[in-house]
Motif scaffolding. Structure first.
Motif, PDB file in Angstrom:
ATOM      1  N   PHE A 237     -53.065   4.705  60.820  1.00  0.00           N
ATOM      2  CA  PHE A 237     -53.877   5.491  61.609  1.00  0.00           C
ATOM      3  C   PHE A 237     -55.426   5.221  60.971  1.00  0.00           C
ATOM      4  CE2 PHE A 237     -49.832   7.749  61.524  1.00  0.00           C
ATOM      5  CZ  PHE A 237     -49.659   7.670  62.916  1.00  0.00           C
TER       6      PHE A 237
ATOM      7  N   TYR B 149     -37.130   8.783  50.585  1.00  0.00           N
ATOM      8  CA  TYR B 149     -36.266   9.126  51.482  1.00  0.00           C
ATOM      9  C   TYR B 149     -35.236   8.152  51.737  1.00  0.00           C
ATOM     10  CZ  TYR B 149     -40.111  12.365  51.849  1.00  0.00           C
ATOM     11  OH  TYR B 149     -40.809  13.412  51.652  1.00  0.00           O
ATOM     12  N   ARG B 150     -35.334   6.789  50.992  1.00  0.00           N
ATOM     13  CA  ARG B 150     -34.508   5.515  51.274  1.00  0.00           C
ATOM     14  C   ARG B 150     -33.446   5.243  50.417  1.00  0.00           C
ATOM     15  NH1 ARG B 150     -37.764   1.758  55.324  1.00  0.00           N
ATOM     16  NH2 ARG B 150     -39.108   3.475  56.326  1.00  0.00           N
TER      17      ARG B 150
ATOM     18  N   ALA C  34     -43.238  10.550  61.485  1.00  0.00           N
ATOM     19  CA  ALA C  34     -42.264   9.494  62.237  1.00  0.00           C
ATOM     20  C   ALA C  34     -42.472   7.971  61.814  1.00  0.00           C
ATOM     21  CB  ALA C  34     -42.774   9.809  63.656  1.00  0.00           C
ATOM     22  N   VAL C  35     -43.505   7.519  61.427  1.00  0.00           N
ATOM     23  CA  VAL C  35     -44.069   6.194  60.961  1.00  0.00           C
ATOM     24  C   VAL C  35     -43.295   5.872  59.707  1.00  0.00           C
ATOM     25  CG1 VAL C  35     -45.808   4.710  59.876  1.00  0.00           C
ATOM     26  CG2 VAL C  35     -46.340   5.960  62.184  1.00  0.00           C
ATOM     27  N   LEU C  36     -43.205   7.014  58.704  1.00  0.00           N
ATOM     28  CA  LEU C  36     -42.786   6.906  57.513  1.00  0.00           C
ATOM     29  C   LEU C  36     -41.232   7.171  57.537  1.00  0.00           C
ATOM     30  CD1 LEU C  36     -45.483   8.560  55.264  1.00  0.00           C
ATOM     31  CD2 LEU C  36     -45.278   5.925  55.633  1.00  0.00           C
ATOM     32  N   GLU C  37     -40.487   7.547  58.760  1.00  0.00           N
ATOM     33  CA  GLU C  37     -39.189   7.939  58.797  1.00  0.00           C
ATOM     34  C   GLU C  37     -38.660   8.849  57.921  1.00  0.00           C
ATOM     35  OE1 GLU C  37     -36.857   4.279  59.191  1.00  0.00           O
ATOM     36  OE2 GLU C  37     -38.691   3.107  59.789  1.00  0.00           O
ATOM     37  N   VAL C  38     -39.270   9.989  57.685  1.00  0.00           N
ATOM     38  CA  VAL C  38     -39.102  11.163  56.972  1.00  0.00           C
ATOM     39  C   VAL C  38     -38.287  12.138  57.586  1.00  0.00           C
ATOM     40  CG1 VAL C  38     -40.045  13.295  55.814  1.00  0.00           C
ATOM     41  CG2 VAL C  38     -41.474  11.179  56.064  1.00  0.00           C
TER      42      VAL C  38
ATOM     43  N   LEU D 187     -45.262   5.064  69.608  1.00  0.00           N
ATOM     44  CA  LEU D 187     -45.617   6.683  69.468  1.00  0.00           C
ATOM     45  C   LEU D 187     -46.372   7.017  70.894  1.00  0.00           C
ATOM     46  CD1 LEU D 187     -48.220   6.568  66.494  1.00  0.00           C
ATOM     47  CD2 LEU D 187     -45.932   7.119  66.564  1.00  0.00           C
TER      48      LEU D 187
ATOM     49  N   VAL E  32     -42.045  -2.432  63.150  1.00  0.00           N
ATOM     50  CA  VAL E  32     -43.410  -2.077  63.552  1.00  0.00           C
ATOM     51  C   VAL E  32     -43.695  -0.867  63.006  1.00  0.00           C
ATOM     52  CG1 VAL E  32     -45.211  -1.996  65.434  1.00  0.00           C
ATOM     53  CG2 VAL E  32     -42.900  -3.010  65.794  1.00  0.00           C
ATOM     54  N   LYS E  33     -45.021  -1.000  62.059  1.00  0.00           N
ATOM     55  CA  LYS E  33     -45.890   0.112  61.607  1.00  0.00           C
ATOM     56  C   LYS E  33     -47.351   0.279  61.806  1.00  0.00           C
ATOM     57  CE  LYS E  33     -41.949   1.556  59.630  1.00  0.00           C
ATOM     58  NZ  LYS E  33     -41.195   3.001  59.904  1.00  0.00           N
ATOM     59  N   ILE E  34     -47.580   1.251  62.000  1.00  0.00           N
ATOM     60  CA  ILE E  34     -49.109   1.718  62.307  1.00  0.00           C
ATOM     61  C   ILE E  34     -49.758   2.188  61.159  1.00  0.00           C
ATOM     62  CG2 ILE E  34     -48.947   3.885  63.598  1.00  0.00           C
ATOM     63  CD1 ILE E  34     -50.980   3.175  65.352  1.00  0.00           C
TER      64      ILE E  34
ATOM     65  N   LEU F  10     -43.146  -0.404  52.963  1.00  0.00           N
ATOM     66  CA  LEU F  10     -42.002  -0.356  53.847  1.00  0.00           C
ATOM     67  C   LEU F  10     -41.380  -1.649  54.343  1.00  0.00           C
ATOM     68  CD1 LEU F  10     -43.025   3.068  55.912  1.00  0.00           C
ATOM     69  CD2 LEU F  10     -41.674   2.680  53.729  1.00  0.00           C
TER      70      LEU F  10
ATOM     71  N   LEU G 137     -44.455   7.635  49.546  1.00  0.00           N
ATOM     72  CA  LEU G 137     -43.923   8.517  50.302  1.00  0.00           C
ATOM     73  C   LEU G 137     -42.694   7.998  51.395  1.00  0.00           C
ATOM     74  CD1 LEU G 137     -46.660  10.726  52.183  1.00  0.00           C
ATOM     75  CD2 LEU G 137     -44.516  11.545  50.649  1.00  0.00           C
ATOM     76  N   GLY G 138     -42.899   6.885  51.927  1.00  0.00           N
ATOM     77  CA  GLY G 138     -41.982   6.401  53.018  1.00  0.00           C
ATOM     78  C   GLY G 138     -40.822   5.821  52.190  1.00  0.00           C
TER      79      GLY G 138
END
Lengths: 239, 204
Positions: A74, A95-96, B106-110, A56, A70-72, A143, A91-92
């Motif tokens: 917060f 969109y996949r 950005a983290v969730l790649e939206v 980031l 890698v995922k963060i 994810l 949510l993540g």
């Protein structure tokens, strides 16, 4: 530490903000399935380092090498208050092009792993801080990241929730083979569940010490961490 | 349909149409705001300009452009007064929330398009509801002025008509109808919508 099982490596990370050097050549490496904690005084750049590891922020100098996704998570959770926890966690995945049934399965899996499945249909403002934190972690877990970075996941939680959350993270690392990097001030819980601790000095921060907790008996871990932190306190630069 | 009902509906329809146009343009500009630094600067500058334009200028310009018999001036005037109110709310909301939400996205790649629709726009709902309530009220109040300047039908037209005929009872009666309409709309509909849209903000 060398070897093929290293999933995250930072070499000589430098970062300044408005001419003030926060990180001064920080290096670390983390193996697959390890739980690693980064501790240090306030303002020592722990969150900045985590954000650089997550991609980031760009370092001024140095490089980060990550094997895998890698995922963060917060510190402020950032759950969308107009969505239920179930929807927040999904949510993540929306969109996949993942089938709805699979999304629901993954959400349930993460909620069970972190032990808050009974709260899935509540809104973030209807649950405790601990459950909201678990939901934020679950949102990233679904994810399927290889490396999970957490910024002060234990902040603001009561003793029992801190312990249960850290135990859940430990299980994520050991059972699911994820690499977990935690920045936190809660030394007691962190020292109990981490494999290794990187101790940052006062800014401009360097790695002051690396404590291999696995090689220390459980009862000796916290004193060892405190000894390291007191040596930093005594070397604090005069204002 | 009675004369009162017809003219009331005409004014309401014009105000709602104008508000809808103003709202849609404000949201569109909000989307543009998130595209780049350049578009952000442009939208901010446009917002400042829009805030500075007097309603009188809009009324005169639209009546000159479309003529006194056109139904468009009251609609466009309502749009012109709604736009800066909603746009200010959109811009201030985006300024306060977009950076953190952008990181989460950005983290969730939206995808970018979904980011605006699924993240930013809902996050603005409470402030948008408040701004819409104010904007719709202003649109209704101002569109009657535009009707008085040049339009056929509507509450403003009727007030102007009775004024020309020197009949104060008519002016007063239609004026009271407008006040009652404003209060009924605000308390009966808009306030409830605002509370509903702001529910999660109150709870958090």
């Amino acid at each position: 530490m060398e070897g093929g099982d290293i999933t995250l490596k930072a070499r000589g990370i430098w970062k300044s903000f408005n001419g003030l050097t926060v990180l001064a050549g920080v290096s670390l490496s983390v193996r697959r399935g390890e739980v690693v904690a980064i501790v240090g005084p306030n303002g020592s750049g722990k969150t900045t380092l985590l954000r650089i590891l997550a991609g980031l922020e760009a370092p001024d100098k140095g490089e980060v090498e990550a094997r895998g996704v890698v995922k963060i998570v917060f510190q402020d959770n950032l759950l969308l208050p107009w969505k239920r926890l179930r929807e927040n966690i999904a949510l993540g995945l929306l969109y996949r092009r993942i089938p709805r049934r699979e999304i629901a399965r993954r959400v349930e899996w993460a909620a069970r792993l972190l032990n808050f499945v009974e709260h899935l249909d509540k809104y973030p403002w209807e649950v405790s801080g601990g459950t909201a934190r678990k939901a934020a972690i679950a949102r990233v877990l679904v994810l399927d990241p290889d490396i999970l970075l957490l910024d002060e996941p234990l902040a603001g939680l009561d003793v029992a929730t801190r312990r249960s959350l850290m135990e859940s993270l430990y299980n994520v690392a050991k059972r699911e083979g994820k690499t977990v990097v935690v920045v936190d001030h809660n030394f007691e819980v962190v020292s109990e569940y981490s494999d290794r601790v990187y101790v940052l000095s006062h800014p401009p921060a360097r790695i002051e010490a690396v404590i291999d907790l696995k090689s220390i008996p459980k009862s000796e871990r916290l004193p060892a961490l405190y000894r390291s932190l007191s040596s930093i306190a005594s070397s604090r630069p005069q204002d | 349909m009675s004369r009162v009902a017809y003219n009331t509906l005409v004014t309401l329809a014009r105000s709602f149409a104008g508000f809808t146009i103003g709202f849609a343009v404000a949201v569109g500009l909000g989307l543009l705001y998130t595209v780049s630094e350049t578009t952000r600067g442009l939208v901010k500058a446009l917002n400042t300009i829009l805030q500075s334009i007097s309603v009188l200028i809009w009324i005169v310009v639209f009546v000159m452009l479309f003529g006194v018999l056109s139904p468009l001036p009251p609609v466009l005037v309502a749009a012109s007064v709604s736009l800066p109110i909603v746009l200010s709310s959109v811009v201030s909301g985006l300024e306060s929330s977009s950076k953190r939400l952008a990181e989460l996205a950005a983290v969730l790649e939206v995808p970018r398009s979904r980011y605006f629709l699924d993240f930013l726009l809902p996050s603005l709902a409470p402030s948008l509801a408040g701004a819409s309530r104010a904007a719709l009220g202003v649109a209704l109040r101002i569109s009657v002025v535009a009707e008085a300047f040049g339009a056929s039908g509507g509450i403003g037209f009727m007030i102007s008509n009775y004024y020309s005929l020197a009949e104060p009872e008519g002016v007063f009666g239609w004026g009271m109808l407008l006040v009652a309409l404003m209060i009924a709309l605000d308390k009966g509909v808009l306030e409830h919508l605002e509370v509903k849209a702001s529910r999660w903000r109150v709870e958090t």
